[in-house]
Design a protein around this motif. Sequence first.
Motif, PDB file in Angstrom:
ATOM      1  N   LEU A 149     -32.749  16.859 134.048  1.00 25.46           N
ATOM      2  CA  LEU A 149     -33.226  17.436 132.881  1.00 25.46           C
ATOM      3  C   LEU A 149     -32.123  18.493 133.132  1.00 25.46           C
ATOM      4  O   LEU A 149     -31.757  19.433 132.221  1.00 25.46           O
ATOM      5  CB  LEU A 149     -34.557  17.733 132.882  1.00 25.46           C
ATOM      6  CG  LEU A 149     -35.549  16.561 132.106  1.00 25.46           C
ATOM      7  CD1 LEU A 149     -36.853  17.130 132.271  1.00 25.46           C
ATOM      8  CD2 LEU A 149     -34.874  15.460 131.665  1.00 25.46           C
ATOM      9  N   SER A 150     -32.316  18.993 134.563  1.00 19.28           N
ATOM     10  CA  SER A 150     -31.482  20.406 134.275  1.00 19.28           C
ATOM     11  C   SER A 150     -29.892  20.235 134.255  1.00 19.28           C
ATOM     12  O   SER A 150     -29.305  20.955 133.663  1.00 19.28           O
ATOM     13  CB  SER A 150     -32.016  21.238 135.584  1.00 19.28           C
ATOM     14  OG  SER A 150     -31.172  20.376 137.181  1.00 19.28           O
ATOM     15  N   ILE A 151     -29.557  18.763 134.705  1.00 20.69           N
ATOM     16  CA  ILE A 151     -27.810  18.474 134.536  1.00 20.69           C
ATOM     17  C   ILE A 151     -27.839  18.567 132.619  1.00 20.69           C
ATOM     18  O   ILE A 151     -26.947  18.912 133.416  1.00 20.69           O
ATOM     19  CB  ILE A 151     -28.104  17.188 134.995  1.00 20.69           C
ATOM     20  CG1 ILE A 151     -27.425  17.880 136.351  1.00 20.69           C
ATOM     21  CG2 ILE A 151     -26.643  17.263 134.523  1.00 20.69           C
ATOM     22  CD1 ILE A 151     -27.461  16.491 137.831  1.00 20.69           C
ATOM     23  N   LEU A 152     -28.582  17.774 132.284  1.00 19.54           N
ATOM     24  CA  LEU A 152     -28.561  17.179 130.889  1.00 19.54           C
ATOM     25  C   LEU A 152     -28.638  18.650 129.884  1.00 19.54           C
ATOM     26  O   LEU A 152     -27.685  19.000 129.129  1.00 19.54           O
ATOM     27  CB  LEU A 152     -29.753  16.533 130.276  1.00 19.54           C
ATOM     28  CG  LEU A 152     -29.056  15.124 131.119  1.00 19.54           C
ATOM     29  CD1 LEU A 152     -30.433  14.256 130.248  1.00 19.54           C
ATOM     30  CD2 LEU A 152     -28.423  14.618 130.180  1.00 19.54           C
ATOM     31  N   GLN A 153     -30.050  19.973 130.278  1.00 18.21           N
ATOM     32  CA  GLN A 153     -29.433  21.106 129.591  1.00 18.21           C
ATOM     33  C   GLN A 153     -28.716  22.213 129.958  1.00 18.21           C
ATOM     34  O   GLN A 153     -28.475  22.831 129.744  1.00 18.21           O
ATOM     35  CB  GLN A 153     -30.935  21.549 130.201  1.00 18.21           C
ATOM     36  CG  GLN A 153     -31.950  22.968 129.254  1.00 18.21           C
ATOM     37  CD  GLN A 153     -32.979  23.159 130.026  1.00 18.21           C
ATOM     38  OE1 GLN A 153     -33.899  22.495 130.760  1.00 18.21           O
ATOM     39  NE2 GLN A 153     -33.968  23.023 128.602  1.00 18.21           N
ATOM     40  N   ASN A 154     -28.055  22.225 131.344  1.00 19.35           N
ATOM     41  CA  ASN A 154     -26.615  22.741 131.630  1.00 19.35           C
ATOM     42  C   ASN A 154     -25.717  22.534 130.916  1.00 19.35           C
ATOM     43  O   ASN A 154     -24.693  23.386 130.387  1.00 19.35           O
ATOM     44  CB  ASN A 154     -26.316  22.713 132.980  1.00 19.35           C
ATOM     45  CG  ASN A 154     -27.524  23.279 133.914  1.00 19.35           C
ATOM     46  OD1 ASN A 154     -28.460  24.007 133.740  1.00 19.35           O
ATOM     47  ND2 ASN A 154     -27.512  23.473 135.127  1.00 19.35           N
ATOM     48  N   THR A 155     -25.729  21.286 129.929  1.00 21.64           N
ATOM     49  CA  THR A 155     -24.849  20.647 129.525  1.00 21.64           C
ATOM     50  C   THR A 155     -24.053  21.443 128.074  1.00 21.64           C
ATOM     51  O   THR A 155     -22.941  22.041 127.203  1.00 21.64           O
ATOM     52  CB  THR A 155     -24.672  19.374 129.259  1.00 21.64           C
ATOM     53  OG1 THR A 155     -25.355  18.774 128.455  1.00 21.64           O
ATOM     54  CG2 THR A 155     -24.178  18.552 130.519  1.00 21.64           C
ATOM     55  N   GLY A 156     -25.724  21.641 127.290  1.00 21.40           N
ATOM     56  CA  GLY A 156     -25.516  23.032 126.417  1.00 21.40           C
ATOM     57  C   GLY A 156     -25.942  21.783 125.249  1.00 21.40           C
ATOM     58  O   GLY A 156     -25.547  21.800 124.075  1.00 21.40           O
ATOM     59  N   SER A 157     -25.398  20.441 124.819  1.00 17.11           N
ATOM     60  CA  SER A 157     -25.266  19.379 124.629  1.00 17.11           C
ATOM     61  C   SER A 157     -26.636  18.646 123.649  1.00 17.11           C
ATOM     62  O   SER A 157     -26.593  17.865 123.144  1.00 17.11           O
ATOM     63  CB  SER A 157     -24.034  18.748 124.495  1.00 17.11           C
ATOM     64  OG  SER A 157     -24.345  17.971 125.443  1.00 17.11           O
ATOM     65  N   TYR A 158     -27.904  18.946 124.527  1.00 15.76           N
ATOM     66  CA  TYR A 158     -29.453  17.886 124.497  1.00 15.76           C
ATOM     67  C   TYR A 158     -30.197  18.911 123.716  1.00 15.76           C
ATOM     68  O   TYR A 158     -30.152  19.927 124.232  1.00 15.76           O
ATOM     69  CB  TYR A 158     -29.225  17.346 126.044  1.00 15.76           C
ATOM     70  CG  TYR A 158     -27.873  16.620 126.527  1.00 15.76           C
ATOM     71  CD1 TYR A 158     -28.476  14.603 125.658  1.00 15.76           C
ATOM     72  CD2 TYR A 158     -27.108  16.419 126.769  1.00 15.76           C
ATOM     73  CE1 TYR A 158     -27.898  13.788 125.577  1.00 15.76           C
ATOM     74  CE2 TYR A 158     -26.073  15.132 127.207  1.00 15.76           C
ATOM     75  CZ  TYR A 158     -26.636  14.296 126.494  1.00 15.76           C
ATOM     76  OH  TYR A 158     -25.437  13.080 126.799  1.00 15.76           O
ATOM     77  N   GLU A 159     -31.438  17.922 123.275  1.00 13.80           N
ATOM     78  CA  GLU A 159     -32.173  18.726 123.468  1.00 13.80           C
ATOM     79  C   GLU A 159     -32.896  17.943 123.704  1.00 13.80           C
ATOM     80  O   GLU A 159     -33.598  17.263 123.913  1.00 13.80           O
ATOM     81  CB  GLU A 159     -32.521  19.089 121.693  1.00 13.80           C
ATOM     82  CG  GLU A 159     -33.832  19.892 121.431  1.00 13.80           C
ATOM     83  CD  GLU A 159     -34.635  20.244 119.821  1.00 13.80           C
ATOM     84  OE1 GLU A 159     -35.963  20.908 119.862  1.00 13.80           O
ATOM     85  OE2 GLU A 159     -33.686  20.057 118.749  1.00 13.80           O
ATOM     86  N   ILE A 160     -33.836  18.677 124.779  1.00 12.53           N
ATOM     87  CA  ILE A 160     -34.820  18.082 125.940  1.00 12.53           C
ATOM     88  C   ILE A 160     -36.293  17.644 124.733  1.00 12.53           C
ATOM     89  O   ILE A 160     -36.821  18.708 124.797  1.00 12.53           O
ATOM     90  CB  ILE A 160     -35.125  18.300 127.100  1.00 12.53           C
ATOM     91  CG1 ILE A 160     -34.375  19.044 127.359  1.00 12.53           C
ATOM     92  CG2 ILE A 160     -35.918  17.642 127.717  1.00 12.53           C
ATOM     93  CD1 ILE A 160     -33.257  17.375 128.011  1.00 12.53           C
ATOM     94  N   ILE A 161     -36.802  16.545 124.771  1.00 16.15           N
ATOM     95  CA  ILE A 161     -38.072  16.601 124.050  1.00 16.15           C
ATOM     96  C   ILE A 161     -38.980  15.404 124.860  1.00 16.15           C
ATOM     97  O   ILE A 161     -38.543  14.293 125.389  1.00 16.15           O
ATOM     98  CB  ILE A 161     -38.134  16.221 122.561  1.00 16.15           C
ATOM     99  CG1 ILE A 161     -37.593  16.605 121.089  1.00 16.15           C
ATOM    100  CG2 ILE A 161     -39.025  15.531 121.974  1.00 16.15           C
ATOM    101  CD1 ILE A 161     -36.582  16.552 120.387  1.00 16.15           C
ATOM    102  N   PRO A 162     -40.241  16.118 125.696  1.00 24.95           N
ATOM    103  CA  PRO A 162     -41.187  15.312 126.661  1.00 24.95           C
ATOM    104  C   PRO A 162     -41.223  13.881 125.526  1.00 24.95           C
ATOM    105  O   PRO A 162     -41.864  14.471 124.206  1.00 24.95           O
ATOM    106  CB  PRO A 162     -42.609  16.722 126.349  1.00 24.95           C
ATOM    107  CG  PRO A 162     -42.549  17.629 125.645  1.00 24.95           C
ATOM    108  CD  PRO A 162     -40.650  17.614 125.062  1.00 24.95           C
ATOM    109  N   PHE A 163     -41.418  13.047 125.982  1.00 22.54           N
ATOM    110  CA  PHE A 163     -42.104  11.644 125.503  1.00 22.54           C
ATOM    111  C   PHE A 163     -43.232  12.051 125.163  1.00 22.54           C
ATOM    112  O   PHE A 163     -44.260  12.214 126.184  1.00 22.54           O
ATOM    113  CB  PHE A 163     -41.997  10.796 127.113  1.00 22.54           C
ATOM    114  CG  PHE A 163     -42.054   9.438 126.305  1.00 22.54           C
ATOM    115  CD1 PHE A 163     -41.442   8.784 125.500  1.00 22.54           C
ATOM    116  CD2 PHE A 163     -43.890   8.681 127.017  1.00 22.54           C
ATOM    117  CE1 PHE A 163     -42.036   7.116 124.512  1.00 22.54           C
ATOM    118  CE2 PHE A 163     -44.225   8.160 126.461  1.00 22.54           C
ATOM    119  CZ  PHE A 163     -43.354   6.593 125.621  1.00 22.54           C
ATOM    120  N   ASN A 164     -43.821  11.719 124.365  1.00 24.02           N
ATOM    121  CA  ASN A 164     -45.942  11.651 123.545  1.00 24.02           C
ATOM    122  C   ASN A 164     -45.364   9.894 123.317  1.00 24.02           C
ATOM    123  O   ASN A 164     -45.566   9.915 122.612  1.00 24.02           O
ATOM    124  CB  ASN A 164     -45.237  11.941 122.266  1.00 24.02           C
ATOM    125  CG  ASN A 164     -46.606  12.083 121.851  1.00 24.02           C
ATOM    126  OD1 ASN A 164     -47.411  11.914 123.317  1.00 24.02           O
ATOM    127  ND2 ASN A 164     -47.442  12.929 121.150  1.00 24.02           N
TER     128      ASN A 164
END
Length: 172
Positions: free
Chosen positions: A22-37
Amino acid sequence: MAVAKISKAEFYIHKSDVDDVLSILQNTGSYEIIPFNSDEETDGPTLTHPDLPRVDFLLGETRFLLRFLEPHFKDPVSGLARAMGEKDEISLSKASELDSSTDIAASAEEVRTLERRTMEIRSEISHIDSTLSLLESLEGFPYPLELLSVGTERVKGVLGSLPISQIDEWSQ
């Protein structure tokens, strides 16, 4: 900043790697992380194997058989050694052959029938034991037991037990 294309991606990540991924994905700046519900429904139909209900049923029957038969099984190998030790490798064809040659449902039904019969026998034994203890208390009874079961024209015997609190009412 214009967004050219939006797409949804689902990641299934092992618990130990979640933070790193998640930190790698967030560092790219091209993803919005939405937790799984888990309450949300999935977009598409959930695919299940057609044999899943049969396998679930057989798994339940197998668990019943294991619970019933386990106390009667004497294993020379300890449970821990069996769990941690080497396992026999079984190919899919061998597993399929075992599945077709073993009728788990019929075996479970036979064991259930035996279990029911065992419970009936235990109940009968309990009834016989209570009758025996009742009759043992009549060992010194001076009259024939026929008096209690049939009686005479004018006398009827009744055999039973009463709570101590009701003895005075019956003795009058």
